[in-house]
Enzyme design. Structure first.
Site, mmCIF file in Angstrom:
data_model
loop_
_atom_site.group_PDB
_atom_site.id
_atom_site.type_symbol
_atom_site.label_atom_id
_atom_site.label_comp_id
_atom_site.label_asym_id
_atom_site.label_seq_id
_atom_site.Cartn_x
_atom_site.Cartn_y
_atom_site.Cartn_z
ATOM 1 C CB ALA A 26 -1.178 -0.292 1.226
ATOM 2 C CB ALA A 31 -0.806 1.004 -3.733
ATOM 3 C CG HIS A 252 0.480 -3.927 -21.333
ATOM 4 N ND1 HIS A 252 -0.188 -4.666 -20.277
ATOM 5 C CD2 HIS A 252 1.370 -2.877 -20.885
ATOM 6 C CE1 HIS A 252 0.120 -4.116 -19.267
ATOM 7 N NE2 HIS A 252 1.269 -3.352 -19.501
ATOM 8 N NE ARG A 472 7.756 9.223 -37.236
ATOM 9 C CZ ARG A 472 6.348 9.257 -36.933
ATOM 10 N NH1 ARG A 472 6.201 10.323 -36.218
ATOM 11 N NH2 ARG A 472 5.799 8.531 -37.311
#
Length: 524
Positions: A26, A31, A252, A472
């Protein structure tokens, strides 16, 4: 976007149990920046039961006032109503410090949980592990020994990374599986909670115009791109352990790929959806060395931004990539021969995540100077779906120009606020919906694709190309995507000037077009 965004109305009332939420780690950045703002968003919009108590647990010693300041730091307060809601939310939050491998500390935590349950009437426990992977198993072991009760519904959210390669992932899965059941474990990949990623199944399976052309007969290549403007910002030592492929691509971008490529599931049930994702991963062979391009950022052109190796926490001479492009092939009937190019990098010219689906050339065309049709799904920022198409330029002639069909969320849904991914996923976990979480066999199949090339990279067999901070990307990216089928076309195009998102992007895109005139090989 505001972390206090309302979730879909249908979600209200779906939560079967009253939970006590325990946030482990935490005191950490995750968190502070994501978990607590998401919990507040759910609380404020009444998707979290108003009696839900949240206990923070970490090694750092903090009093209640310090903890409340920590919790509040990244919560956006825009109105007096927000301010009042935060005041009530903080009354439901408490903190306990303790070590991650000491039974007596977790026994004190257990007493706190039981006291809360007596007051609130909670009958379920959600443990959110906002922790580094090195302490996953010690913490999970302590939780099972000291905080697991028969008859009490228990859910465990685990943050990525899920291992470093196939062997470590299997070891982690085995050790975690010995403590908690697969039903109890929620492996969180926050990209699966993003609005446009969750929209992929509806775009594909609820629209005939997309569904009928979503295959190798119509599509030439697909690019999934992640760009980040920031570098490692003093956290290079941590990043160096993983690199950009483990940090972004293997999780992802691969998750997005499975949703783009999967077959229609039997139902929207979690296991049916995840079954189809696993089928896709199982027919992707390991990535070949010649199908990878690596880069590492150096100083910016003006020298104001440091290079990756200038970070004192990064080992000298590190070859860890901060940019990677890799091409994957799916060996099934739908996608045979279609390259899926995944690109991701840090310290680039802009921040964006998008899916670019490029169709084949028109056969036997009556017209010249054509560009290919494309469906572009902008995941972030400025969420949008737009279709690039050829159109007649207004006038007496028959000149062709590139135009678009544009669904920009900022203009079409200007009264809606898109929820943060963590809000969506925490709500899914409370609703016991695994659809947007990673299953163990899915994780195993994903690591099989990447582990061989990661070992090659870890052994220093591929030298990354240095690129300037804010550029880029490394030289050769345009040739790389062209080698795998991407065609830029001969006409200039600016997306789309008539929407708010387009207005924001126009300045950058016009700059890009000028660069392309000087150097046609510039990637976009």
């Amino acid at each position: 976007m505001s972390s206090s965004a309302p979730a879909p109305k249908a979600a209200k009332g779906d939560v079967k149990h009253l939970y006590t939420v325990v946030v482990l780690g935490a005191s950490g950045d995750l968190a502070k920046k994501k978990t607590f703002p998401a919990l507040f968003g759910l609380y404020k919009n009444k998707y979290l039961d108003q009696k839900t108590h949240i206990i923070g647990y970490a090694r750092t010693k903090m009093d209640q006032a310090t903890f409340e300041g920590h919790v509040s730091k990244y919560i956006k307060i825009k109105t007096e109503e927000d301010k009042a809601a935060l005041s009530q939310f903080l009354k439901l939050c408490s903190y306990q410090d303790g070590q991650y491998d000491k039974d007596q500390d977790f026994q004190v935590l257990e007493k706190e949980i039981q006291d809360v349950e007596k007051t609130s009437g909670a009958t379920a426990r959600l443990f959110y592990m906002a922790l580094p992977p090195s302490v996953f198993i010690p913490v999970a072991t302590s939780l099972k020994k000291n905080n697991y009760r028969k008859g009490v519904v228990t859910r465990l959210i685990v943050e990525k990374p899920f291992g470093m390669d196939l062997d470590s992932s299997r070891k982690l899965a085995k050790e975690l599986g010995a403590l908690f059941t697969e039903e109890e474990i929620y492996r969180i990949d926050h990209y699966l909670g993003k609005e446009m990623v969750k929209n992929l199944m509806i775009l594909r399976f609820a629209n005939v115009i997309f569904g009928s052309v979503w295959n190798r007969h119509s599509i030439d290549n697909i690019q999934i791109t992640f760009k980040e403007k920031i570098g490692t910002e003093g956290r290079g030592g941590y990043f160096d352990e993983f690199g950009i492929i483990r940090d972004v691509m293997q999780n992802h971008l691969l998750q997005i790929l499975t949703l783009v490529a999967m077959e229609p599931p039997v139902s929207l049930g979690a296991e049916d959806v995840r079954d189809e994702k696993v089928k896709v991963l199982r027919v992707i062979p390991p990535i070949e060395k010649e199908d990878v391009l690596l880069g590492q950022y150096g100083k910016s052109v003006d020298g104001k931004e440091p290079g990756y190796l200038d970070d004192k926490t990064v080992p000298k001479g590190s070859k860890t990539p901060t940019y990677a492009a890799a091409t994957l092939y799916i060996h099934n009937e739908r996608w045979s021969g279609v390259p899926f190019v995944l690109k991701c990098g840090k310290a680039l010219d802009q921040q964006k995540t998008e899916i670019r689906i490029q169709f084949k050339d028109v056969s036997g065309s009556l017209f010249t100077n054509l560009s290919r049709n494309e469906i572009v799904i902008r995941v972030q920022p400025n969420e949008a779906v737009y279709v690039k198409m050829m159109n007649k330029e207004p006038g007496l002639g028959m000149k062709t120009i590139i135009s678009d069909l544009d669904l920009s969320y900022s203009s079409r849904f200007n009264d809606s606020v898109i929820p943060e991914a963590y809000e969506s996923l925490i709500l899914d976990a409370l609703n016991e919906d695994h659809s947007n979480f990673v299953r163990d066999d899915e994780l195993d199949a994903a690591w099989k694709i990447f582990t061989p090339i990661l070992k090659t990279i870890d052994q220093g067999e591929i030298d990354p190309t240095v690129y300037a901070f804010g550029s880029r990307g490394p030289e050769g990216v345009s040739e790389f995507v062209a080698k795998h089928g991407y065609s830029r076309g001969q006409q200039e195009y600016v997306w789309p000037q008539h929407s708010e998102a387009g207005k924001q992007a126009t300045g950058l895109d016009q700059k890009v077009e000028k660069e392309q005139k000087k150097n046609p090989k510039t990637d976009h």
